[in-house]
Design an enzyme around this catalytic site. Structure first.
Site, PDB file in Angstrom:
ATOM      1  CB  SER A 142      50.843  33.628  57.168  1.00 11.35           C
ATOM      2  OG  SER A 142      50.144  32.783  56.297  1.00 11.35           O
ATOM      3  CE  LYS A 167      47.575  30.598  57.817  1.00 11.06           C
ATOM      4  NZ  LYS A 167      46.333  31.304  58.135  1.00 11.06           N
ATOM      5  CE  LYS A 169      47.757  31.017  53.477  1.00 10.21           C
ATOM      6  NZ  LYS A 169      46.358  31.137  53.924  1.00 10.21           N
ATOM      7  CG  ASP A 194      45.056  28.415  55.836  1.00  6.43           C
ATOM      8  OD1 ASP A 194      44.053  27.706  55.606  1.00  6.43           O
ATOM      9  OD2 ASP A 194      45.037  29.664  55.774  1.00  6.43           O
ATOM     10  CD  GLU A 219      43.639  29.022  58.936  1.00  4.91           C
ATOM     11  OE1 GLU A 219      44.841  28.977  59.292  1.00  4.91           O
ATOM     12  OE2 GLU A 219      43.074  30.076  58.615  1.00  4.91           O
ATOM     13  CG  ASP A 244      40.112  31.643  57.521  1.00  2.00           C
ATOM     14  OD1 ASP A 244      39.282  32.561  57.579  1.00  2.00           O
ATOM     15  OD2 ASP A 244      41.194  31.781  56.898  1.00  2.00           O
ATOM     16  CE  LYS A 274      42.196  35.191  57.727  1.00  2.00           C
ATOM     17  NZ  LYS A 274      42.161  34.372  56.522  1.00  2.00           N
ATOM     18  N   GLY A 302      45.303  37.129  59.583  1.00  2.00           N
ATOM     19  CA  GLY A 302      45.547  38.311  58.757  1.00  2.00           C
ATOM     20  C   GLY A 302      45.146  38.046  57.315  1.00  2.00           C
ATOM     21  CG  LEU A 304      48.443  38.726  51.874  1.00  2.00           C
ATOM     22  CD1 LEU A 304      48.347  38.521  50.356  1.00  2.00           C
ATOM     23  CD2 LEU A 304      49.853  38.374  52.335  1.00  2.00           C
TER      24      LEU A 304
HETATM   25 MG    MG Z   1      43.079  30.692  56.504  1.00  2.00          MG
END
Ligand code: MG
Length: 383
Positions: A142, A167, A169, A194, A219, A244, A274, A302, A304
């Site tokens: 990510s 992935k 952001k 995402d 996402e 998510d 998750k 995940g 972090l």
């Molecule tokens: Mg997400």
């Protein structure tokens, strides 16, 4: 399994590379961990992978998790043991605090510590206890960068390390540019984005332009508590929508499946499972099976996590129902300057291999853990 005591500590974790999402940049985290002490001297450890604020979802910040654990969840667990005797299965653990609404991250830390104790008692790896079969699988990364240059640098590092799925952001004003740059640089890599609920019903149309870049998924573009409008816009986008933030339970998944079956089709719905966001691994297992039956693809997201929490998620990735690579790793290798396990989790050619070791398959380094942790409170159990 009889419990003697539950302790909650905050562990200080410093990110090697600051992580940027639609709601801000994080560089330091204070993580609650639950340590369950069994009467036989074993200790089980579970992480609540909190963020500094509730910008991602309600009750995912450390203060909320500490309140839920200290005021409600752990006292309920202690009362259940005093009333009904030692815990024999995960259902009884979950039932003890089922009356508490929400608090999914806090509940998941207790459940994770309980699974750790269970695996130690059985001398078995978690993946086997959870019904896992796949020993080796591809993993992804990510990327949270503030600029296109940042994103490209992190992506290059990740691809050099062998990761086959990226992935990134995105948010309004930072979507088309990074995606176009990544696709030009890496024409064949599996790419997904995402938005962490950064778009609304007036801005989502900007996402139509992403359909040209062969993305695996978009996402959570819309509101964190929404399923309905996501299903509506999915009819208008070729790229599948991944949920998510809005999935907390099997019931939420059932609603999503029904809406996509009646609309865009389940091949255009993907669920990021998750485990902490659905209150633990027991619920995550039934969600993975339900999605698989309905033709909805899944992967493990995940938060972090420390290497300890990541190891749990990697074990969960051994379930045959999980279709897509998860985002267990960061582009630069280890997330944190100093982590709670001594040996870093190793990947080879973008693949992770599960071992036969008991529990999560890695050893918590108690000396480091105690150095990084500050005790917050403890609850004694009658036994
Ligand atoms: Mg997400």
């Amino acid at each position: 399994m009889k419990l003697a005591r539950a302790e909650v500590v905050l562990v200080d974790l410093h990110l090697r590379t600051p992580f940027t999402t639609s709601f801000g940049t994080a560089s330091q985290l204070h993580r609650p961990f639950v340590v369950l002490h069994a009467t036989d001297g074993r200790r089980g450890v579970g992480e609540a992978p909190t963020l500094p604020t509730p910008a991602y979802k309600p009750e995912v910040d450390a203060p909320a998790v500490l309140t839920s654990l200290g005021e409600f969840i752990l006292p309920s667990l202690a009362r259940a043991q005093a009333r009904d005797g030692a815990f024999t299965d995960v259902d009884r653990v979950r039932a003890s605090y089922a009356w508490i609404k929400g608090a999914v991250f806090a509940k998941s830390a207790v459940e994770a510590a309980w699974w750790d104790l269970t695996a130690q008692e059985a001398s078995a790896p978690l993946w086997r206890i959870w019904g896992g079969e796949r020993r080796t699988f591809p993993v992804g990364v990510s990327i949270g960068g503030k600029s296109v240059a940042d994103v490209l640098t992190l992506a290059e590092r990740a691809v050099e390390r062998g990761y086959q799925r990226l992935k990134v952001k995105i948010w309004p004003g930072f979507d088309l540019e990074p995606v176009r740059a990544l696709r030009e640089r890496f024409p064949d890599v599996v790419l997904q984005v995402d938005a962490n609920s950064a778009y609304d019903l007036t801005t989502w149309e900007g996402l139509r332009a992403l359909d040209a870049f062969d993305l695996l998924l978009i996402e959570q573009p819309l509101y964190d508590d929404d399923v309905y409008y996501h299903a509506q816009i999915s009819r208008e986008l070729r790229t599948p929508i991944c949920l998510d933030e809005s999935i907390h339970s099997l019931r939420d998944v059932d609603v999503a499946i029904a809406l996509w079956q009646a609309g865009a089709g389940t091949e255009r719905l993907i669920v990021n499972i998750k485990p902490p966001r659905v209150s633990g691994f027991a619920e995550a297992i039934v969600i993975a099976k339900r999605c698989h039956e309905a033709g909805v693809r899944t992967w493990i997201g995940g938060m972090l996590d420390s290497a300890w929490g990541k190891a749990f998620n990697l074990n969960f990735n051994g379930l045959p129902e999980i279709d897509l690579p998860g985002d267990h790793f960061s582009p630069g290798g280890a997330y944190f300057m100093d982590d709670v396990i001594a040996e870093p989790l190793a990947i080879h050619d973008g693949q992770f291999a599960l071992g036969e070791g008991a529990g999560p398959g890695v050893d918590l380094d108690w000396e480091r853990f105690e150095r990084l942790a500050e005790s917050q409170f403890a609850v004694d159990f009658a036994h």
